[in-house]
Design a protein around this motif. Sequence first.
Motif, PDB file in Angstrom:
ATOM      1  N   UNK A  27      47.121  30.927  78.575  1.00  0.00           N
ATOM      2  CA  UNK A  27      48.485  31.391  78.360  1.00  0.00           C
ATOM      3  C   UNK A  27      48.747  31.657  76.881  1.00  0.00           C
ATOM      4  N   UNK A  28      49.160  32.870  76.591  1.00  0.00           N
ATOM      5  CA  UNK A  28      49.541  33.297  75.251  1.00  0.00           C
ATOM      6  C   UNK A  28      51.041  33.083  75.060  1.00  0.00           C
ATOM      7  N   UNK A  29      51.545  33.313  73.855  1.00  0.00           N
ATOM      8  CA  UNK A  29      53.001  33.342  73.707  1.00  0.00           C
ATOM      9  C   UNK A  29      53.596  34.421  74.608  1.00  0.00           C
ATOM     10  N   UNK A  30      54.837  34.213  75.014  1.00  0.00           N
ATOM     11  CA  UNK A  30      55.530  35.266  75.740  1.00  0.00           C
ATOM     12  C   UNK A  30      55.661  36.484  74.832  1.00  0.00           C
ATOM     13  N   UNK A  31      56.036  37.631  75.418  1.00  0.00           N
ATOM     14  CA  UNK A  31      56.035  38.887  74.666  1.00  0.00           C
ATOM     15  C   UNK A  31      56.853  38.822  73.383  1.00  0.00           C
TER      16      UNK A  31
ATOM     17  N   UNK B 253      46.681  43.265  71.491  1.00  0.00           N
ATOM     18  CA  UNK B 253      45.626  43.904  72.287  1.00  0.00           C
ATOM     19  C   UNK B 253      44.636  42.869  72.826  1.00  0.00           C
ATOM     20  N   UNK B 254      44.237  41.935  71.984  1.00  0.00           N
ATOM     21  CA  UNK B 254      43.278  40.915  72.407  1.00  0.00           C
ATOM     22  C   UNK B 254      43.853  40.062  73.530  1.00  0.00           C
ATOM     23  N   UNK B 255      45.123  39.696  73.422  1.00  0.00           N
ATOM     24  CA  UNK B 255      45.753  38.910  74.479  1.00  0.00           C
ATOM     25  C   UNK B 255      45.762  39.647  75.803  1.00  0.00           C
ATOM     26  N   UNK B 256      46.017  40.951  75.762  1.00  0.00           N
ATOM     27  CA  UNK B 256      46.027  41.753  76.988  1.00  0.00           C
ATOM     28  C   UNK B 256      44.623  41.868  77.568  1.00  0.00           C
TER      29      UNK B 256
ATOM     30  N   UNK C 105      38.674  32.016  74.497  1.00  0.00           N
ATOM     31  CA  UNK C 105      39.963  32.560  74.916  1.00  0.00           C
ATOM     32  C   UNK C 105      41.106  31.669  74.436  1.00  0.00           C
ATOM     33  N   UNK C 106      40.919  30.374  74.542  1.00  0.00           N
ATOM     34  CA  UNK C 106      41.956  29.439  74.099  1.00  0.00           C
ATOM     35  C   UNK C 106      42.200  29.549  72.597  1.00  0.00           C
ATOM     36  N   UNK C 107      41.150  29.787  71.855  1.00  0.00           N
ATOM     37  CA  UNK C 107      41.308  29.946  70.404  1.00  0.00           C
ATOM     38  C   UNK C 107      42.141  31.193  70.103  1.00  0.00           C
ATOM     39  N   UNK C 108      41.933  32.254  70.858  1.00  0.00           N
ATOM     40  CA  UNK C 108      42.736  33.465  70.661  1.00  0.00           C
ATOM     41  C   UNK C 108      44.210  33.193  70.958  1.00  0.00           C
ATOM     42  N   UNK C 109      44.478  32.406  71.992  1.00  0.00           N
ATOM     43  CA  UNK C 109      45.861  32.067  72.330  1.00  0.00           C
ATOM     44  C   UNK C 109      46.492  31.199  71.247  1.00  0.00           C
ATOM     45  N   UNK C 110      45.705  30.280  70.698  1.00  0.00           N
ATOM     46  CA  UNK C 110      46.208  29.442  69.609  1.00  0.00           C
ATOM     47  C   UNK C 110      46.531  30.285  68.377  1.00  0.00           C
ATOM     48  N   UNK C 111      45.656  31.219  68.033  1.00  0.00           N
ATOM     49  CA  UNK C 111      45.897  32.080  66.870  1.00  0.00           C
ATOM     50  C   UNK C 111      47.166  32.896  67.077  1.00  0.00           C
ATOM     51  N   UNK C 112      47.346  33.417  68.292  1.00  0.00           N
ATOM     52  CA  UNK C 112      48.556  34.179  68.580  1.00  0.00           C
ATOM     53  C   UNK C 112      49.794  33.316  68.406  1.00  0.00           C
ATOM     54  N   UNK C 113      49.755  32.087  68.904  1.00  0.00           N
ATOM     55  CA  UNK C 113      50.899  31.191  68.751  1.00  0.00           C
ATOM     56  C   UNK C 113      51.168  30.884  67.281  1.00  0.00           C
ATOM     57  N   UNK C 114      50.117  30.617  66.528  1.00  0.00           N
ATOM     58  CA  UNK C 114      50.305  30.246  65.126  1.00  0.00           C
ATOM     59  C   UNK C 114      50.832  31.411  64.292  1.00  0.00           C
TER      60      UNK C 114
ATOM     61  N   UNK D   6      52.470  23.769  70.956  1.00  0.00           N
ATOM     62  CA  UNK D   6      52.634  22.469  70.331  1.00  0.00           C
ATOM     63  C   UNK D   6      51.667  22.273  69.181  1.00  0.00           C
ATOM     64  N   UNK D   7      50.403  22.658  69.390  1.00  0.00           N
ATOM     65  CA  UNK D   7      49.386  22.538  68.332  1.00  0.00           C
ATOM     66  C   UNK D   7      49.730  23.433  67.144  1.00  0.00           C
ATOM     67  N   UNK D   8      50.161  24.661  67.427  1.00  0.00           N
ATOM     68  CA  UNK D   8      50.487  25.599  66.355  1.00  0.00           C
ATOM     69  C   UNK D   8      51.683  25.122  65.551  1.00  0.00           C
ATOM     70  N   UNK D   9      52.694  24.601  66.221  1.00  0.00           N
ATOM     71  CA  UNK D   9      53.879  24.080  65.524  1.00  0.00           C
ATOM     72  C   UNK D   9      53.494  22.921  64.613  1.00  0.00           C
ATOM     73  N   UNK D  10      52.701  21.998  65.133  1.00  0.00           N
ATOM     74  CA  UNK D  10      52.280  20.857  64.320  1.00  0.00           C
ATOM     75  C   UNK D  10      51.484  21.307  63.105  1.00  0.00           C
ATOM     76  N   UNK D  11      50.580  22.261  63.292  1.00  0.00           N
ATOM     77  CA  UNK D  11      49.762  22.736  62.178  1.00  0.00           C
ATOM     78  C   UNK D  11      50.607  23.432  61.114  1.00  0.00           C
TER      79      UNK D  11
END
Length: 779
Positions: A142-146, A159-162, A405-414, A591-596
């Motif tokens: 799961x990525x951030x919402x749009x 693009x990567x998230x899609x 894939x999870x790392x890509x989602x984390x980068x998007x969130x951060x 949560x991880x991105x916010x903490x970082x």
Amino acid sequence: MKKIIGTCCLSIVLIFLFQAQTPIQPVTTQEKVEALLAKMTLEEKVGQMAQVTLDVITKGKNEYVSDEPLQLDMALVRKALIEYKLGSVLNTANNRARTPEKWHEIISQLQDVATKETRLKIPVIYGVDAIHGTTYTAGATFFPQQIGQAATWNRAIVKKGAEICAYETRASSIPWNFSPVLDLGRDARFPRLWETFGEDVYLTAELGKQMIDGYEGESNDIKNPYRVASCLKHFLGYQVPNSGKDRTPAFIPELELRERHLPAFKAAIDAGAHTVMINSGLINGTPVHADYTILTKLLKEELGFKGVAVTDWKDIDNLYERDKVAATPKEAVKLAINAGIDMSMIPYNFKFCDYLIALVKEGEVPMSRIDDAVRRILTLKFELGLFETPVTNYKDYPQFGSKAFEESAYVAASESITLLKNSNGVLPLKKGAKLLVTGPNANSMRSLNGGWSYSWQGEKVSEFGEKYNTILEALQQKGGKDNITFVQGVAYKDDGKYWEEKDVDIDAAVKAAAKVDYIILCAGENSYTEKPGDLHDLTLSANQIALAKALVKTGKPVILVLNEGRPRLISSFERDVQGVLQSYLPGNFGGDAIADILYGTVNPSGKLPYTYPMYANTLVTYDHKPSEEQSKMQGVYDYESDFAVQYPFGFGLSYTSFQYSDLQVSKSAIAANEKITVSVTVKNTGTRDGKEVVQLFIADQYASITPDMKRLRGFEKINLKAGESQKVTFTIAPRDIAFVAKDLRWTVEKGDYEVSVGTLKAKFTLSEGKTFDDKASNL
């Protein structure tokens, strides 16, 4: 010789006879579609235009409730696919995510009936709302919402998230994704604002194209088993009803419809998007599902859309039940199909088929309209490769839910999280600091993800998201449990409506603040979407405001972490907090991105994709008209009429600093067929590396229709090391700064234009005007 000649003649005759008995096999997709269409009965054609939800064909109490564990009712499946000859199924059952294995089992059973037991062996097309990851699949990324993806202002991330979402949706055996949302989020009250890319036309169009490329591939080869067919939502003008509430009437002049709402859809159609979902609401008194001018004249003829136009949930019925433009359900079908609808998301029964068959036989719906719709649907199925591979297998997708894939989602969130206030450098937090973590969003995965997360309203996140970290858990891991005190203060009532709150214990939170160095107040909204997300008051809840004010009085630094789908009003206490972080709906790794970011491991780089309002009556977008700022004009004394916002569109802070210099425009004057380049040098003048979004705005100084104050015409996200500089260049053509004139054509007029990047400004002159011929008809 005569014998030889006779033998040759006989051979030739036999060859011709053989060819006459052996039809030429269709080769192209179009030939295959036409050959199949020619064999179909009216009933088979109408069935292809019908789509039911999964609950209708499962074992269970009724069409709304399925048994668990989930099983298809094969008698109901055969009724749907053989008796009614249905061509499509959507959604999950019991509003619950399924494993890839279960999806494969269910869809394989459907395709076995469709491709082995029906007369023409036409496969089913399955669709799902996978809007920030594969929504209804357990273990999906799961990525951030749009709205959060828009806040990254990073084309590559979107693009990567899609791409990842497409891969994991196909891993779930599903080839059709009802995404992206290209409605403009221009009303802060609207409950689906978070499903958009924000309020700006250009930003939405640019990121929409990236999402199409991610879902379908840059060549739109959706037969590729790692790609899906995209679906543009919701054509057209869905998110700006007068009331700010879902599926209520909108009144949009054609000039506004064309200038604001159409360009992102046009860009996505030009990028090759295969399907479109229609606006559930009304525009100027006419339900869009019954609007021939919008669906046929505009979408299919003017924009040249060759794909499938599908309804939203139950919206043909709504023409009769809700909107009262049809006197009977049967008339509603007639209105919608004749208007240009190709497929009906029914979703609960088969009456649509009965009505449409009768309407064709009665001459009320022409066969040409049926053939047009079915031709589009069959083309989509052939292009998806469903005739060769009706179902993909999860075993062929080893990267599903992978660490990469999870790392890509984390980068998007951060990169989405936006620092809005940082008084006296209160952030990042000092190492080893004692924290009070409080607020209803502090320990909730549901609020981090929002709606369309394992379930429609996101209320089932706790069942599937246990392995991910809430804000509290991430802070405990980052800062040490001994340094973290948690007192919730205010909690959501998860068994009720999303906005209801319980467990108000503000005194306990105030008492706990005495022993800490900082207070992290996690406030905002619980998950919601669509009608359940309607609200009467955009202000943050009274309980949360009371908690914030009580914590401010302790004298301890308060950092407000907002976790919300739309900008709730915080002006009553914002000036008294030291830090504000907007996290939007950042997904499982939020949560991880916010903490970082709070601890400074990550330097924030998000920018607001909407204007954050200050008051309930200042819901104005950045691209407003000059008359919204009359208090700045000489002799005007009504000082509460100004453009009062909490934070402006495009705003976001960093832990480093950036300096803009040397703004250059390549020509001081250009003709209507020329281009200019705009360049600026950006330097990281701080002590740490950081990412900056360089935003180009252009303002028409005078025009025949009052110009907007400014418009976004370009952006680039760059990464600069401390002390590093980079020159950023934009190329602008006159068409890029055109507006829709009174004749409803895109126009540029001669005159002066102001360019702004950061705080720098420059001007150029257009020496002649021009009308661009990219509009074929009026609405």
